[in-house]
Structures are given as C-alpha cells and as structure tokens.
Write a protein that holds these residues in place. Structure first.
Motif, PDB file in Angstrom:
ATOM      1  N   GLY A 114     -32.179  12.527  14.703  1.00 36.02           N
ATOM      2  CA  GLY A 114     -32.887  13.754  14.310  1.00 36.02           C
ATOM      3  C   GLY A 114     -34.149  13.420  13.516  1.00 36.02           C
ATOM      4  O   GLY A 114     -35.226  13.955  13.778  1.00 36.02           O
ATOM      5  N   ILE A 115     -34.012  12.480  12.579  1.00 36.16           N
ATOM      6  CA  ILE A 115     -35.179  12.103  11.742  1.00 36.16           C
ATOM      7  C   ILE A 115     -36.256  11.465  12.620  1.00 36.16           C
ATOM      8  O   ILE A 115     -37.440  11.752  12.487  1.00 36.16           O
ATOM      9  CB  ILE A 115     -34.742  11.129  10.621  1.00 36.16           C
ATOM     10  N   SER A 116     -35.809  10.623  13.558  1.00 41.70           N
ATOM     11  CA  SER A 116     -36.797   9.922  14.397  1.00 41.70           C
ATOM     12  C   SER A 116     -37.515  10.898  15.323  1.00 41.70           C
ATOM     13  O   SER A 116     -38.684  10.693  15.655  1.00 41.70           O
ATOM     14  CB  SER A 116     -36.127   8.800  15.185  1.00 41.70           C
ATOM     15  N   LEU A 117     -36.812  11.940  15.743  1.00 38.46           N
ATOM     16  CA  LEU A 117     -37.452  12.903  16.652  1.00 38.46           C
ATOM     17  C   LEU A 117     -38.383  13.856  15.914  1.00 38.46           C
ATOM     18  O   LEU A 117     -39.473  14.164  16.374  1.00 38.46           O
ATOM     19  CB  LEU A 117     -36.378  13.720  17.395  1.00 38.46           C
ATOM     20  N   THR A 118     -37.920  14.322  14.758  1.00 38.14           N
ATOM     21  CA  THR A 118     -38.742  15.304  14.033  1.00 38.14           C
ATOM     22  C   THR A 118     -39.775  14.626  13.147  1.00 38.14           C
ATOM     23  O   THR A 118     -40.718  15.262  12.692  1.00 38.14           O
ATOM     24  CB  THR A 118     -37.858  16.190  13.128  1.00 38.14           C
ATOM     25  N   ARG A 119     -39.576  13.321  12.905  1.00 37.99           N
ATOM     26  CA  ARG A 119     -40.448  12.584  11.982  1.00 37.99           C
ATOM     27  C   ARG A 119     -40.547  13.327  10.651  1.00 37.99           C
ATOM     28  O   ARG A 119     -41.619  13.511  10.085  1.00 37.99           O
ATOM     29  CB  ARG A 119     -41.849  12.371  12.583  1.00 37.99           C
ATOM     30  N   SER A 156     -36.270   5.098   6.750  1.00 35.79           N
ATOM     31  CA  SER A 156     -37.722   4.956   6.824  1.00 35.79           C
ATOM     32  C   SER A 156     -38.137   4.391   8.186  1.00 35.79           C
ATOM     33  O   SER A 156     -39.201   4.735   8.698  1.00 35.79           O
ATOM     34  CB  SER A 156     -38.264   4.183   5.611  1.00 35.79           C
ATOM     35  N   THR A 157     -37.279   3.575   8.808  1.00 35.33           N
ATOM     36  CA  THR A 157     -37.587   3.116  10.176  1.00 35.33           C
ATOM     37  C   THR A 157     -37.619   4.308  11.137  1.00 35.33           C
ATOM     38  O   THR A 157     -38.524   4.430  11.971  1.00 35.33           O
ATOM     39  CB  THR A 157     -36.515   2.104  10.659  1.00 35.33           C
ATOM     40  N   ALA A 158     -36.627   5.182  11.006  1.00 35.60           N
ATOM     41  CA  ALA A 158     -36.577   6.357  11.898  1.00 35.60           C
ATOM     42  C   ALA A 158     -37.799   7.248  11.680  1.00 35.60           C
ATOM     43  O   ALA A 158     -38.405   7.740  12.625  1.00 35.60           O
ATOM     44  CB  ALA A 158     -35.290   7.146  11.635  1.00 35.60           C
ATOM     45  N   LEU A 159     -38.153   7.391  10.419  1.00 38.33           N
ATOM     46  CA  LEU A 159     -39.261   8.290  10.081  1.00 38.33           C
ATOM     47  C   LEU A 159     -40.619   7.715  10.510  1.00 38.33           C
ATOM     48  O   LEU A 159     -41.429   8.397  11.133  1.00 38.33           O
ATOM     49  CB  LEU A 159     -39.258   8.514   8.560  1.00 38.33           C
ATOM     50  N   ASN A 160     -40.826   6.441  10.194  1.00 37.07           N
ATOM     51  CA  ASN A 160     -42.164   5.880  10.411  1.00 37.07           C
ATOM     52  C   ASN A 160     -42.350   5.230  11.775  1.00 37.07           C
ATOM     53  O   ASN A 160     -43.438   5.229  12.321  1.00 37.07           O
ATOM     54  CB  ASN A 160     -42.494   4.861   9.313  1.00 37.07           C
ATOM     55  N   LYS A 161     -41.258   4.635  12.289  1.00 30.31           N
ATOM     56  CA  LYS A 161     -41.424   3.921  13.565  1.00 30.31           C
ATOM     57  C   LYS A 161     -40.799   4.690  14.715  1.00 30.31           C
ATOM     58  O   LYS A 161     -40.969   4.325  15.878  1.00 30.31           O
ATOM     59  CB  LYS A 161     -40.798   2.528  13.463  1.00 30.31           C
ATOM     60  N   GLY A 162     -40.003   5.697  14.375  1.00 28.15           N
ATOM     61  CA  GLY A 162     -39.429   6.534  15.437  1.00 28.15           C
ATOM     62  C   GLY A 162     -38.262   5.906  16.174  1.00 28.15           C
ATOM     63  O   GLY A 162     -37.921   6.335  17.257  1.00 28.15           O
ATOM     64  N   PHE A 163     -37.643   4.874  15.609  1.00 25.71           N
ATOM     65  CA  PHE A 163     -36.418   4.416  16.278  1.00 25.71           C
ATOM     66  C   PHE A 163     -35.250   4.253  15.313  1.00 25.71           C
ATOM     67  O   PHE A 163     -35.433   4.091  14.114  1.00 25.71           O
ATOM     68  CB  PHE A 163     -36.656   3.178  17.160  1.00 25.71           C
ATOM     69  N   VAL A 164     -34.060   4.301  15.908  1.00 28.47           N
ATOM     70  CA  VAL A 164     -32.830   4.333  15.116  1.00 28.47           C
ATOM     71  C   VAL A 164     -32.197   2.956  15.114  1.00 28.47           C
ATOM     72  O   VAL A 164     -31.965   2.379  16.172  1.00 28.47           O
ATOM     73  CB  VAL A 164     -31.852   5.366  15.736  1.00 28.47           C
ATOM     74  N   SER A 165     -31.951   2.416  13.924  1.00 24.90           N
ATOM     75  CA  SER A 165     -31.274   1.125  13.882  1.00 24.90           C
ATOM     76  C   SER A 165     -30.200   1.154  12.799  1.00 24.90           C
ATOM     77  O   SER A 165     -30.517   1.267  11.619  1.00 24.90           O
ATOM     78  CB  SER A 165     -32.299   0.005  13.632  1.00 24.90           C
ATOM     79  N   ILE A 166     -28.953   1.117  13.266  1.00 23.44           N
ATOM     80  CA  ILE A 166     -27.873   1.080  12.266  1.00 23.44           C
ATOM     81  C   ILE A 166     -26.978  -0.147  12.474  1.00 23.44           C
ATOM     82  O   ILE A 166     -25.896  -0.222  11.899  1.00 23.44           O
ATOM     83  CB  ILE A 166     -27.015   2.370  12.222  1.00 23.44           C
ATOM     84  N   GLU A 167     -27.470  -1.117  13.240  1.00 30.33           N
ATOM     85  CA  GLU A 167     -26.615  -2.285  13.535  1.00 30.33           C
ATOM     86  C   GLU A 167     -26.110  -2.966  12.267  1.00 30.33           C
ATOM     87  O   GLU A 167     -24.942  -3.300  12.151  1.00 30.33           O
ATOM     88  CB  GLU A 167     -27.369  -3.350  14.364  1.00 30.33           C
TER      89      GLU A 167
END
Ligand code: ASP
Ligand code: MG
Length: 468
Positions: free
Chosen positions: A98-103, A51-62
């Motif tokens: 991919g999710i963050s780019l395509t939203r 949901s972070t990738a989708l809504n905020k457009g950034f990737v966080s997997i730390e």
C-alpha cells in the motif's frame, strides 16, 4: 509481583530468547509480568522497509521474514505458531505494498507498521516459554488495557489505561498465567494503533508496574546498568549502583540511551523501584533507581551528551522589566508543537535548545517581529548529573577543562531538579569533552572535601516538598 522488561538486544534470536527464559525461570516465584520489545533491530528494519517502499516503490521484507522464521525454526516451535507469524508477515507485506503504491506514509500508517515488531516478538517468546512448561500468554498491548491519545509516534496513555491494565493482568496472574505483553504500542479510542516513542516499551513496563502495584520493575538490557558515560565513547565507563528517579530522568532526557525519558513518571508517582540489569551478565548487580534524596551522593554520578541540537538566541530590549515576555516567546514554540530542552535567560535575552529536526521558519518569523533571533545549529548538550551542593566545584573543574581544550561554552543551565548541570559546546567537541570530564571526575583520585566543610545548599526540591 514484578514487571520484567526485555529490550530488543536481549532478544535478538533463538539463543537470547532461551537466555531470557532462563532468567525469567529464576524469578518465577516473584510472579513476573513480561514486557517485550521487538526482537533485535526489527523496529529499525521495519522503518527501513517503509522508507524503501515510500521512496523506491518496492517492498522488501526478506530480512525481517528470514530472521523471525529462522528464530522459530531454531526454537523448534510448531506449525501453528509459524502460521500465525506468517499471517502477520503477510499483513505487513500488504501494508508495505500500500505504501509503495500510494507513495504515502502517514504517522498513523507508520505506527501500524512498526507495531508488527512487538506483536510478532511476544507471540514467539510466549510460544517458546510454553514449550518450556511455563504457562505464558502473549498479549497485544491493547488487549492488556493500553489506550492512548492519537498523537502517532509519540502517543500519551489515557488515564483509564491504569484501571484496565490492572484488571486484565490481575485476573490472568490469579489464574497462574504469565502475561507476555507487547511493549511500545497502544490503540487510540478509534482503534488505531499508536506508539509511545522509540524505546517506549520501558514506559509500557513502568505503567504496568504502577497499575498493578508491582514491587519492582526490572529493565533487562545489554549493559551492566546505567553507566557513568556512554561505553561506546568512554571505555572506562562503569555502572552506577544507585540513582534517584530525578537523576535517571535527567540522564534519559539528555542522551543516555538507557531508559525512555518518560518511563520514570509512573514510578515517581508510585515509588516503585526500577532495576536496570544486564541479560548478558545477570549476576552483575545492575543499577537501582529509587526515590531520592540518596545519601552519600558522589560529586558526579554520570555524564551524557546529546548531539545534533539547535541553539536559539532571542534578544530584545522590550524584555526589560516587562511581564509576559517569556510567556509570549514560549507560546510561539508551543503553537508550533516544538518542545524546548534547555533554557537560560538574562534580563534582555533568552537562549534555548531544541532538537535539530524541527522546522523553525514559522517560529523565527513570528519572534523576529519583536526580537532579534539567531539560530545556531550543530551544537551538543553535555549534561553532568551530580551533587549540586558541590556545583561550584563541578563548574570550576568543568570549565577549567573546557578552557584547557580551547572550547567556548555559549550557554549553561542548572536544571530545576537540582541534579543536572548542562552546557553547550559544538557538536564536534562533544566526544572530547565527555572523555576529558570522565577521565577527570572518575579516573583520577581527587582531594576529599576539606574536613569540617558544611553542606552549603538549601534543601532539595523533594526536601522542600516534604517540609511543606
Ligand atoms: N521496539 C521499539 C524501539 O526499538 C520500542 C522499544 O524497544 O522499546 O524503539
Ligand atoms: Mg528496540
């Protein structure tokens, strides 16, 4: 052969993976097949990162990366495994990019995404078991034979899975290999990854047990079995020793976070008993689930609550003496893919409950062409699993308590399985009523049945089947 399934909370980090391995060692003679969930809360963390990738457009997997790599380090597992897990994490990162780019996040992508939890989990667990001289082998569910339809997020397994699972796992166990299978996931016929619904690794375990004709399925959790109520709400909740499949299924459907609601089905068909055990307290007897009817049923077995439910009242005088009216009502819901939980009908009205997330606008529009429709949100279903041969006593006491509390009950239903009595209250009343009912039915000493009192019910559904 036994199937042992460990849930995420029994696998949250190196210490618990060691604990799980010790438990497995004590049962090695029973030829276990392991089914694992994702470690700890990984599935939730994967969904958060999506949901972070989708809504905020950034990737966080730390969080996910650090937790798994630390677990590998703490277990002193080799570079080879670390490389394999890093590759999976890299793939996960690319998917999130991919999710963050395509939203865009489709059901298919979401299932692919959450599958990483179980896929990583089995690899770490089996590598650790190998380091402990157990000949374990990690398998993704599809390599063990799990084939499903393409209903992403809620996939149903195809019948052929049973034959495939039996043949793949039997040949491994015959070679003395302990299979460690990723629960929760499968692949459809086109090779897309699917999931069986949250908590779905319970279902993976019971399907494997049915396919391989195991003598028992053990579901290892973080509580002492099925409890009389949710322990977060009722601190006096205590484990139930024995329940029937029907009772366990009703409990799962109506909010007890104990088993996946569909997990009982393969066992009901095959009669394989399920044991719910606590990995933090393996000496505790746990709960045994087996085919009923069970002798010496207590008046009440357990009480559960399911919040955030919507109640729909449909009233129409056209229903009077009409055939096919209910079929029409239900087909409106079916057409819109909405599943109904509870139903109560009279000659001119039908009340039903649904999960609140569903969009009811189309159904309501269609129904209001021939009926009055009222939608009431913010409701809760309270379910009492008990001996329906004492239903009038249960209802009398229950509604007495509702009355004392000043709670109104807009709907009541007694399940066809004859083990469940459910009723509706407002969401904000649910906790209070559960605590009161638990206090009354489990904590007080109640008068015994008057001597000579006979069983007043007819035979149970199961008994009827046996009679036929
Ligand atoms: N890991 C998945 C979940 O948390 C499946 C499971 O645990 O059974 O829902
Ligand atoms: Mg989980």
């Amino acid at each position: 052969m036994v199937v042992m399934k460990f849930g995420g909370s029994s696998l949250a980090g190196a210490g618990l993976l060691r604990n799980m391995t010790e438990i497995v060692k004590t049962r090695i003679k029973q030829k276990p097949i392991l089914v694992l969930s994702a470690l700890g809360d990984t599935t939730d963390h994967l969904l958060e990162s999506a949901s972070t990738a989708l809504n905020k457009g950034f990737v966080s997997i730390e969080k996910i990366e650090d937790f798994h790599l630390k677990t590998i380090e703490d277990l002193a597992l080799g570079a080879e495994l670390q490389k394999e897990i890093k590759n999976l994490l890299w793939e996960l990162g690319s998917l999130l990019t991919g999710i963050s780019l395509t939203r865009e996040l489709t059901g298919r992508t979401k299932d692919y995404l959450v599958s990483f939890g179980e896929r990583i989990s089995v690899r770490i667990a089996s590598a650790y078991m190998n380091s402990q001289k157990i000949n374990a082998r990690a398998l993704d569910a599809w390599d063990a034979g799990f084939v499903s339809d393409s209903a992403f997020g809620q996939a149903e397994l195809r019948k052929e899975s049973y034959i495939r699972i039996a043949s793949s796992l039997r040949s491994l166990t015959a070679e003395g290999i302990l299979p460690v299978i990723a629960g929760f996931i499968a692949k459809d016929e086109d090779g897309n990854i699917t999931t069986l619904g949250r908590g779905g690794s319970d279902l993976s375990a019971t399907v494997i047990a049915a396919a391989c004709k195991a003598v028992e399925v053990q579901i290892w959790k973080d509580v002492d079995g099925i409890l009389t109520a949710d322990p977060r709400l009722v601190k006096e909740a205590r484990p139930v020793e024995l329940v029937s499949y029907d009772e366990a299924a009703e409990l799962a459907y109506f909010g007890a976070q104990v088993l996946h609601p569909r997990a009982m089905q393969p066992c009901i068909k095959t009669g394989i008993p399920v044991l719910v055990k606590n990995s933090f307290n393996p000496a505790a007897p746990g709960t045994r689930i087996e085919s009923g009817p069970i002798q010496n049923t207590p008046m009440i077995r357990a009480i559960t609550g399911k919040k955030n439910v919507t109640l729909v009242d449909i009233v129409s005088t056209r229903m009077l003496g009409q055939s096919g009216f209910l079929a029409r009502v239900f087909s409106e819901f079916a057409k819109n893919g909405i599943s109904i939980d509870m139903i109560a009908t009279s000659e001119v009205s039908v009340s039903l409950t649904l999960d609140a997330e569903r969009d009811l606008s189309t159904v309501c529009r269609e129904l209001s062409e021939y009926a009055g429709v009222e939608v009431k949100t913010g409701k809760a279903i309270i379910t009492i699993i008990g001996d329906v041969c004492r239903s009038s006593e249960i209802l009398c006491e229950t509604f007495g308590i509702c009355r004392k509390l000043g709670f109104q009950v807009p709907m009541v239903s007694q399940g066809a399985s004859k083990v469940n009595i459910s009723f509706i209250v407002n969401d904000n009343e649910a906790d209070t009523i559960i605590k009161e009912l638990h206090g009354f039915f489990f904590m007080e000493t109640k008068p015994k049945k008057p001597p000579g009192m006979k069983r007043t019910c007819g035979p149970s559904v199961r008994e009827c089947k046996e009679i036929i």
